[in-house]
Design an enzyme around this catalytic site. Structure first.
Site, PDB file in Angstrom:
ATOM      1  N   HIS A 117      29.961 -13.213  94.087  1.00 19.64           N
ATOM      2  CA  HIS A 117      30.636 -12.545  92.969  1.00 19.64           C
ATOM      3  C   HIS A 117      30.163 -13.112  91.633  1.00 19.64           C
ATOM      4  O   HIS A 117      29.833 -12.345  90.706  1.00 19.64           O
ATOM      5  CB  HIS A 117      32.152 -12.735  93.125  1.00 19.64           C
ATOM      6  CG  HIS A 117      32.955 -12.224  91.975  1.00 19.64           C
ATOM      7  ND1 HIS A 117      33.492 -10.957  91.943  1.00 19.64           N
ATOM      8  CD2 HIS A 117      33.307 -12.812  90.799  1.00 19.64           C
ATOM      9  CE1 HIS A 117      34.151 -10.789  90.810  1.00 19.64           C
ATOM     10  NE2 HIS A 117      34.054 -11.902  90.096  1.00 19.64           N
ATOM     11  N   GLU A 118      30.113 -14.435  91.507  1.00 17.79           N
ATOM     12  CA  GLU A 118      29.696 -15.049  90.247  1.00 17.79           C
ATOM     13  C   GLU A 118      28.222 -14.775  89.957  1.00 17.79           C
ATOM     14  O   GLU A 118      27.836 -14.499  88.811  1.00 17.79           O
ATOM     15  CB  GLU A 118      29.970 -16.557  90.276  1.00 17.79           C
ATOM     16  CG  GLU A 118      31.426 -16.935  90.427  1.00 17.79           C
ATOM     17  CD  GLU A 118      32.328 -16.344  89.361  1.00 17.79           C
ATOM     18  OE1 GLU A 118      31.828 -16.066  88.239  1.00 17.79           O
ATOM     19  OE2 GLU A 118      33.524 -16.133  89.630  1.00 17.79           O
ATOM     20  N   GLU A 137      34.445  -6.636  87.042  1.00 16.81           N
ATOM     21  CA  GLU A 137      34.944  -7.442  88.150  1.00 16.81           C
ATOM     22  C   GLU A 137      34.758  -6.716  89.477  1.00 16.81           C
ATOM     23  O   GLU A 137      34.315  -7.304  90.474  1.00 16.81           O
ATOM     24  CB  GLU A 137      36.425  -7.779  87.936  1.00 16.81           C
ATOM     25  CG  GLU A 137      36.692  -8.756  86.821  1.00 16.81           C
ATOM     26  CD  GLU A 137      36.140 -10.142  87.109  1.00 16.81           C
ATOM     27  OE1 GLU A 137      36.059 -10.520  88.288  1.00 16.81           O
ATOM     28  OE2 GLU A 137      35.788 -10.849  86.153  1.00 16.81           O
TER      29      GLU A 137
END
Length: 273
Positions: A144-145, A202
């Site tokens: 995700h990051e 996100e």
């Protein structure tokens, strides 16, 4: 509206539209191969330079406090996950495989992780310890990051803010609005543009990260259990309308729907290991 004002407004809209026709990566299997166009007014070099400055300041402060971890078993565990994911970034953008990806671990109870432009990743021990993360779940966070960095979301967010502020300022002048009305327009811009785009980023990072983890041989279903644990901690909670993060239930549902698309990648990677 007088003709000259209409022309100025049209010129502004055209300039922003032209600037938005770009994308930092190819699409993901988890997004059905689609790659969203991005507004990229701010240069990549500017964002990377600012990010590196913040990253260095963060690390210097943590080093002074004695909370910076750059070695040891816990650090090596997270670092190993990052090293397995890094080669997979070339799937979305070949240049990213040559980025100087770095990891720091900060010994704090904070349940969080974040990334700076150019691949500077920070994990907090509270995230790993409080949630008792498995390696697969660490990979979900890491993916995700890394996806935020690949998609240059910091650059995009800065560009959106700059464009929105400019539009509000010009729009207020064109319409002859007072400062109070312009402030209301700015607040509306934040609710209508900044926050939804943040939620969109996100969600996008979730899906790109899902594929990164799967390609590295980590079980993508761990992204679901990760966010279930986060929901129990209160992460991602609160009204979705006023949040920069998707509501936990929405996030989990989106991940569950996308996992089947990347399972074949995970199974193929597992066979090669």
């Amino acid at each position: 509206m007088p003709p000259h004002r209409r022309l100025l407004a049209a010129a502004l809209a055209s300039a922003l539209l032209a600037a938005g026709c770009a994308s930092t990566t190819t699409g993901s299997v988890a997004t059905d191969g689609r790659s969203r166009s991005q507004l990229l007014l701010v240069s990549s070099e500017t964002v990377t330079q600012q990010s590196l400055q913040y990253y260095n300041e963060q690390n210097a402060e943590a080093r002074q406090d004695g909370t910076l971890i750059t070695s040891g078993p816990e650090y090596q565990r997270v670092y190993k996950v990052m090293q397995r994911l890094v080669p997979q970034v070339a799937t979305f953008r070949p240049d990213a495989a040559r980025w100087p990806w770095q990891l720091v671990l900060i010994n704090e109870d904070t349940v969080n992780a974040h990334v700076m432009a150019g691949g500077k990743i920070t994990f907090y021990t509270g995230l790993i310890r409080k949630l008792k993360l498995t390696d697969d779940e660490i990979a979900a966070v890491m993916g995700h990051e890394m996806a935020h960095a690949l998609r240059e979301h910091s650059r995009e967010k800065m560009s959106q803010s700059a464009a929105g502020d400019l539009a509000v300022s010009i729009g207020g002048a064109l319409l002859g609005l007072g400062s109070g009305a312009t402030q209301l327009a700015s607040m509306g811009k934040q609710l209508a543009l900044d926050l939804p785009f943040s939620r969109s980023m996100e969600s996008e990072a979730d899906l790109y990260g899902l594929e990164l983890a799967a390609r590295a041989g980590y079980d993508p279903r761990a992204a679901v259990t990760l966010w279930q644990k986060m929901a129990q901690q209160g992460g991602g909670g609160g009204p979705a309308f006023m949040s920069t993060h998707p509501a936990s239930a929405d996030r989990i549902a989106a991940l569950q729907a996308s996992v089947p698309r990347v399972i074949p990648l995970y199974e193929a990677a597992r066979m090669q290991r």
